[in-house]
Design a protein around this motif. Structure first.
Motif, PDB file in Angstrom:
ATOM      1  N   ASP A 121       0.791  -1.231   0.000  1.00  0.00           N
ATOM      2  CA  ASP A 121       0.000   0.000   0.000  1.00  0.00           C
ATOM      3  C   ASP A 121       0.824   1.283   0.000  1.00  0.00           C
ATOM      4  O   ASP A 121       0.319   2.334  -0.391  1.00  0.00           O
ATOM      5  N   TRP A 122       2.081   1.205   0.466  1.00  0.00           N
ATOM      6  CA  TRP A 122       2.841   2.435   0.671  1.00  0.00           C
ATOM      7  C   TRP A 122       4.242   2.318   0.086  1.00  0.00           C
ATOM      8  O   TRP A 122       4.820   1.235   0.029  1.00  0.00           O
ATOM      9  N   CYS A 123       4.746   3.490  -0.309  1.00  0.00           N
ATOM     10  CA  CYS A 123       6.121   3.583  -0.813  1.00  0.00           C
ATOM     11  C   CYS A 123       6.807   4.731  -0.082  1.00  0.00           C
ATOM     12  O   CYS A 123       6.391   5.886  -0.196  1.00  0.00           O
ATOM     13  N   ASN A 124       7.829   4.405   0.692  1.00  0.00           N
ATOM     14  CA  ASN A 124       8.624   5.427   1.376  1.00  0.00           C
ATOM     15  C   ASN A 124       9.871   5.709   0.545  1.00  0.00           C
ATOM     16  O   ASN A 124      10.710   4.823   0.350  1.00  0.00           O
ATOM     17  N   VAL A 125       9.979   6.931   0.060  1.00  0.00           N
ATOM     18  CA  VAL A 125      11.064   7.280  -0.850  1.00  0.00           C
ATOM     19  C   VAL A 125      11.716   8.584  -0.395  1.00  0.00           C
ATOM     20  O   VAL A 125      11.053   9.477   0.135  1.00  0.00           O
ATOM     21  N   THR A 126      13.017   8.655  -0.571  1.00  0.00           N
ATOM     22  CA  THR A 126      13.763   9.880  -0.288  1.00  0.00           C
ATOM     23  C   THR A 126      14.369  10.399  -1.586  1.00  0.00           C
ATOM     24  O   THR A 126      15.003   9.641  -2.327  1.00  0.00           O
ATOM     25  N   LEU A 127      14.147  11.679  -1.851  1.00  0.00           N
ATOM     26  CA  LEU A 127      14.695  12.325  -3.041  1.00  0.00           C
ATOM     27  C   LEU A 127      15.838  13.244  -2.635  1.00  0.00           C
ATOM     28  O   LEU A 127      15.812  13.855  -1.564  1.00  0.00           O
ATOM     29  N   ALA A 128      16.820  13.343  -3.489  1.00  0.00           N
ATOM     30  CA  ALA A 128      17.932  14.262  -3.266  1.00  0.00           C
ATOM     31  C   ALA A 128      18.173  15.053  -4.538  1.00  0.00           C
ATOM     32  O   ALA A 128      18.246  14.490  -5.628  1.00  0.00           O
ATOM     33  N   CYS A 129      18.269  16.368  -4.388  1.00  0.00           N
ATOM     34  CA  CYS A 129      18.557  17.248  -5.523  1.00  0.00           C
ATOM     35  C   CYS A 129      20.006  17.701  -5.403  1.00  0.00           C
ATOM     36  O   CYS A 129      20.388  18.361  -4.432  1.00  0.00           O
ATOM     37  N   ILE A 130      20.814  17.336  -6.386  1.00  0.00           N
ATOM     38  CA  ILE A 130      22.241  17.645  -6.360  1.00  0.00           C
ATOM     39  C   ILE A 130      22.543  18.693  -7.418  1.00  0.00           C
ATOM     40  O   ILE A 130      22.163  18.547  -8.580  1.00  0.00           O
ATOM     41  N   THR A 131      23.214  19.750  -7.000  1.00  0.00           N
ATOM     42  CA  THR A 131      23.565  20.845  -7.915  1.00  0.00           C
ATOM     43  C   THR A 131      25.078  20.977  -7.944  1.00  0.00           C
ATOM     44  O   THR A 131      25.648  21.900  -7.372  1.00  0.00           O
ATOM     45  N   THR A 132      25.723  20.049  -8.594  1.00  0.00           N
ATOM     46  CA  THR A 132      27.182  20.041  -8.657  1.00  0.00           C
ATOM     47  C   THR A 132      27.699  21.292  -9.349  1.00  0.00           C
ATOM     48  O   THR A 132      27.260  21.637 -10.439  1.00  0.00           O
ATOM     49  N   GLY A 133      28.623  21.974  -8.694  1.00  0.00           N
ATOM     50  CA  GLY A 133      29.248  23.145  -9.291  1.00  0.00           C
ATOM     51  C   GLY A 133      28.544  24.445  -9.019  1.00  0.00           C
ATOM     52  O   GLY A 133      29.016  25.500  -9.432  1.00  0.00           O
ATOM     53  N   ALA A 134      27.409  24.425  -8.324  1.00  0.00           N
ATOM     54  CA  ALA A 134      26.690  25.670  -8.048  1.00  0.00           C
ATOM     55  C   ALA A 134      27.404  26.458  -6.961  1.00  0.00           C
ATOM     56  O   ALA A 134      27.812  25.918  -5.945  1.00  0.00           O
ATOM     57  N   THR A 135      27.566  27.759  -7.197  1.00  0.00           N
ATOM     58  CA  THR A 135      28.149  28.650  -6.202  1.00  0.00           C
ATOM     59  C   THR A 135      27.294  29.899  -6.113  1.00  0.00           C
ATOM     60  O   THR A 135      26.482  30.179  -6.990  1.00  0.00           O
ATOM     61  N   GLY A 136      27.486  30.659  -5.058  1.00  0.00           N
ATOM     62  CA  GLY A 136      26.748  31.909  -4.923  1.00  0.00           C
ATOM     63  C   GLY A 136      25.351  31.680  -4.382  1.00  0.00           C
ATOM     64  O   GLY A 136      25.017  30.631  -3.840  1.00  0.00           O
ATOM     65  N   ALA A 137      24.495  32.692  -4.547  1.00  0.00           N
ATOM     66  CA  ALA A 137      23.151  32.660  -3.972  1.00  0.00           C
ATOM     67  C   ALA A 137      22.194  31.960  -4.919  1.00  0.00           C
ATOM     68  O   ALA A 137      21.827  32.495  -5.959  1.00  0.00           O
TER      69      ALA A 137
END
Length: 227
Positions: A121-137
């Motif tokens: 009935d259920w799916c427990n999932v974790t998402l990760a957003c990776i921004t390689t090389g991002a600098t600044g605001a």
């Protein structure tokens, strides 16, 4: 944005009397506490007078008309204050100031998904957003269709082991949502979208880079890539 262009335009101040004719505009850039004059522009003179043609701007300065200056191929070092000093026939002088902020282009993010547990009935999932090389605001936000929540985190992204994460518990009886990681700067944005139905059906971890194309790169801690 880095590599782009900016246009500065001088307007006539209301306090300048109508009989005062513009004789010269001197464009300058602030260097620490002083302004360094770059060029002089005069009405009726086709070629502006460059003070130092070998300065850091070199061929990147373009006078579009008497009151308009364009800078091409912007670099991060071009950020700062610029001044246009106007001289009139009556002896009046005034200055207008422009502040320029140059930002790096936002890198395209990667979305990693890892199923922590999967039942009927259920799916427990974790998402990760990776921004390689991002600098600044930059701002990172999670947006979705089919989910009643949006998570936003602000600040400079950490290295790959510390991505922006989002933990979800999804009922398998409902339509599968699509979750998008959006990375924004004041002048640019990039995004990557993940279909969570695909993740939960396979019960595996996977990566998607921008739109629907498979990506590759360094995964975050605890995340793996699937073929």
């Amino acid at each position: 944005t880095q590599g782009g262009s900016v246009v500065f335009h001088v307007t006539r101040r209301p306090e300048v009397p109508p009989e005062a004719k513009l004789e010269k505009i001197s464009w300058a850039v602030k260097n620490e506490s002083n302004y360094i004059v770059l060029l002089h522009v005069s009405p009726g003179v086709d070629v502006p007078e460059r003070v130092n043609p070998q300065d850091k701007f070199k061929e990147r300065l373009h006078v579009l008309n008497t009151t308009t200056l364009r800078i091409d191929k912007l670099t991060l070092e071009d950020s700062g204050w610029y001044r246009a000093r106007c001289s009139f026939s009556t002896g009046i002088e005034n200055a207008q100031y422009f502040h320029l902020s140059v930002y790096e282009p936002v890198p395209r993010p990667q979305v990693l998904a890892k199923v922590l547990s999967l039942t009927r009935d259920w799916c427990n999932v974790t998402l990760a957003c990776i921004t390689t090389g991002a600098t600044g605001a930059v701002n990172v936000s999670w947006e979705s269709k089919g989910l009643p929540r949006e998570l936003e985190q602000r600040g400079a992204p950490g290295p790959a082991p510390n991505p922006w994460t989002l933990a979800l518990t999804l009922p398998l009886s409902q339509p599968s949502p699509r979750v998008t990681c959006v990375v924004r700067s004041p002048v640019d944005q990039k995004s990557a979208t993940r279909d969570l139905g695909e993740v939960c059906v396979h019960g595996e971890c996977s990566c998607l880079r921008g739109g629907d194309s498979r990506g590759s790169g360094p995964p975050g801690e605890g995340f793996m890539f699937c073929p």
